[in-house]
Design a protein around this motif. Structure first.
Motif, short mmCIF file in Angstrom:
data_model
loop_
_atom_site.label_atom_id
_atom_site.label_comp_id
_atom_site.label_asym_id
_atom_site.label_seq_id
_atom_site.Cartn_x
_atom_site.Cartn_y
_atom_site.Cartn_z
N UNK A 291 -35.68 50.81 22.11
CA UNK A 291 -34.43 50.13 21.76
C UNK A 291 -33.93 49.27 22.91
N UNK A 292 -34.00 49.81 24.13
CA UNK A 292 -33.53 49.06 25.30
C UNK A 292 -34.37 47.80 25.51
N UNK A 293 -35.69 47.97 25.43
CA UNK A 293 -36.59 46.81 25.60
C UNK A 293 -36.32 45.79 24.50
N UNK A 294 -36.12 46.26 23.28
CA UNK A 294 -35.85 45.37 22.16
C UNK A 294 -34.57 44.57 22.38
N UNK A 295 -33.54 45.27 22.87
CA UNK A 295 -32.27 44.59 23.15
C UNK A 295 -32.44 43.52 24.22
N UNK A 296 -33.18 43.85 25.27
CA UNK A 296 -33.41 42.90 26.36
C UNK A 296 -34.15 41.66 25.86
N UNK A 297 -35.21 41.90 25.10
CA UNK A 297 -36.00 40.77 24.58
C UNK A 297 -35.15 39.95 23.61
N UNK A 298 -34.42 40.63 22.74
CA UNK A 298 -33.56 39.94 21.77
C UNK A 298 -32.48 39.13 22.47
N UNK A 299 -31.87 39.72 23.47
CA UNK A 299 -30.82 39.03 24.23
C UNK A 299 -31.36 37.79 24.91
N UNK A 300 -32.55 37.92 25.49
CA UNK A 300 -33.18 36.79 26.17
C UNK A 300 -33.47 35.67 25.17
N UNK A 301 -34.00 36.07 23.99
CA UNK A 301 -34.35 35.08 22.97
C UNK A 301 -33.10 34.35 22.48
N UNK A 302 -32.00 35.11 22.26
CA UNK A 302 -30.75 34.48 21.79
C UNK A 302 -30.21 33.52 22.86
N UNK A 303 -30.22 33.96 24.12
CA UNK A 303 -29.73 33.11 25.21
C UNK A 303 -30.55 31.83 25.30
N UNK A 304 -31.88 31.98 25.16
CA UNK A 304 -32.77 30.81 25.21
C UNK A 304 -32.46 29.85 24.06
N UNK A 305 -32.21 30.44 22.86
CA UNK A 305 -31.94 29.61 21.69
C UNK A 305 -30.63 28.84 21.87
N UNK A 306 -29.62 29.56 22.35
CA UNK A 306 -28.31 28.92 22.49
C UNK A 306 -28.30 27.84 23.56
N UNK A 307 -29.20 27.92 24.52
CA UNK A 307 -29.21 26.92 25.61
C UNK A 307 -30.44 26.02 25.52
N UNK A 308 -31.01 25.91 24.28
CA UNK A 308 -32.27 25.16 24.15
C UNK A 308 -32.11 23.69 24.52
N UNK A 309 -30.91 23.14 24.36
CA UNK A 309 -30.71 21.73 24.71
C UNK A 309 -30.02 21.56 26.05
N UNK A 310 -29.89 22.62 26.79
CA UNK A 310 -29.19 22.53 28.08
C UNK A 310 -30.20 22.55 29.21
N UNK A 311 -30.10 21.57 30.10
CA UNK A 311 -31.00 21.54 31.25
C UNK A 311 -30.18 21.64 32.51
N UNK A 312 -30.73 22.33 33.47
CA UNK A 312 -30.09 22.35 34.78
C UNK A 312 -30.42 21.07 35.52
N UNK A 313 -29.38 20.46 36.07
CA UNK A 313 -29.62 19.31 36.94
C UNK A 313 -28.98 19.64 38.28
N UNK A 314 -29.24 18.85 39.29
CA UNK A 314 -28.64 19.13 40.60
C UNK A 314 -27.12 19.02 40.48
N UNK A 315 -26.43 20.06 40.85
CA UNK A 315 -24.97 20.05 40.83
C UNK A 315 -24.36 20.44 39.50
#
Lengths: 236, 55
Positions: free
Chosen positions: B12-36
């Motif tokens: 369950x813990x591993x599933x939550x971690x993987x799921x959380x990571x996948x959701x975070x990745x999905x929500x920030x799919x169009x966001x890129x880090x730039x300098x500053x």
């Protein structure tokens, strides 16, 4: 965590493209020309952009877009407003940045920047923040802006950071107000662009000069320079 | 705690971690880090307005 306020930008920030007569940013030929301009700025000035972008925590894409918008990447002589070189900086703004940086940004100018500016303009060590530069001092600055592209980019980038700090909203700095103020001047814009304003609101604010509003579309519009930068994955 | 309960807890813990990571990745799919800071890359469903700005 950097020293300065974090910049957040949406690209394109508005679903509108720059048009002036028959000249349209959405025309294929204009798109190609603008991508070439961005790439030529990268080719010619990447080291300077990288150095001063790192110093003032501003991305290369933003600095290159300003250079293309301001001068088309040409080391232009002073125009009727005394704006000179790649980033079209005026002597009075240079004086202000060097003499008043700490007062305006609440953060000291780094030793690296200070010593670079002092080397480029030896008389700058004696600048008095309460006294505008003399004709001789302005002439010295003008020469440095024209003949020293690294100085022009360094001071232009410092101005961008100063404006980002001046117009930040809480913990975040947005580019749109910086764009109009870089063109029209901080003092004429500071009361017109107060608070959180969208790019659309700024575009429709006719108290902002037309040329300054056009900046928003040239950089933040569809097929604007930042849009082209990321669509074409331009890298250093 | 039995062995199977422990196994389910870890799963369950591993599933939550993987799921959380996948959701975070999905929500920030169009966001890129730039300098500053960050840049959010946007697209629009309709063609852009192409009108000259007016005084």
């Amino acid at each position: 965590m950097g020293k300065y306020t974090t910049v957040e930008v949406k690209v394109p920030d508005i679903n509108r493209s720059f048009v002036q007569g028959n000249y349209k940013y959405s025309n294929e030929s204009v798109i190609k020309a603008n991508v070439l301009l961005l790439k030529s700025v990268v080719k010619n000035y990447s080291a300077f952009i990288n150095t001063w972008g790192t110093e003032f925590e501003i991305d290369n894409s933003i600095i290159a877009s300003f250079i293309v918008t301001e001068s088309g990447g040409r080391n232009a002589p002073p125009n009727r407003f005394d704006a000179t070189g790649l980033m079209q900086v005026t002597p009075n703004t240079v004086w202000e940045i060097i003499a008043k940086w700490q007062v305006m940004t609440k953060s000291p100018l780094s030793e690296k920047a200070k010593s670079f500016f002092n080397k480029a303009i030896p008389s700058s060590k004696k600048y008095n923040p309460n006294k505008l530069p003399s004709a001789a001092e302005r002439s010295e600055i003008r020469k440095a802006l024209q003949n020293n592209p690294q100085f022009n980019i360094a001071i232009g980038t410092a101005i961008l950071r100063w404006l980002l700090e001046a117009f930040k909203d809480g913990d975040v700095a947005s580019l749109n107000k910086v764009m109009v103020s870089y063109n029209a001047g901080y003092y004429s814009m500071r009361n017109k662009v107060k608070g959180k304003l969208s790019t659309s609101q700024l575009l429709n604010n006719k108290s902002i000069p037309l040329e300054s509003r056009a900046y928003l579309l040239k950089m933040l519009g569809v097929n604007g320079l930042l849009d082209l930068w990321f669509k074409n994955d331009i890298k250093f | 705690m039995t062995k199977s309960q422990k196994f389910l807890l870890i799963l369950g813990t591993v599933g939550l971690l993987i799921g959380g990571f996948a959701i975070a990745k999905f929500l920030t799919r169009n966001v890129r880090n730039i300098r500053g800071g960050t840049v959010k890359l946007q697209t629009y469903d309709v063609p852009p307005i192409e009108e000259p700005l007016t005084e």
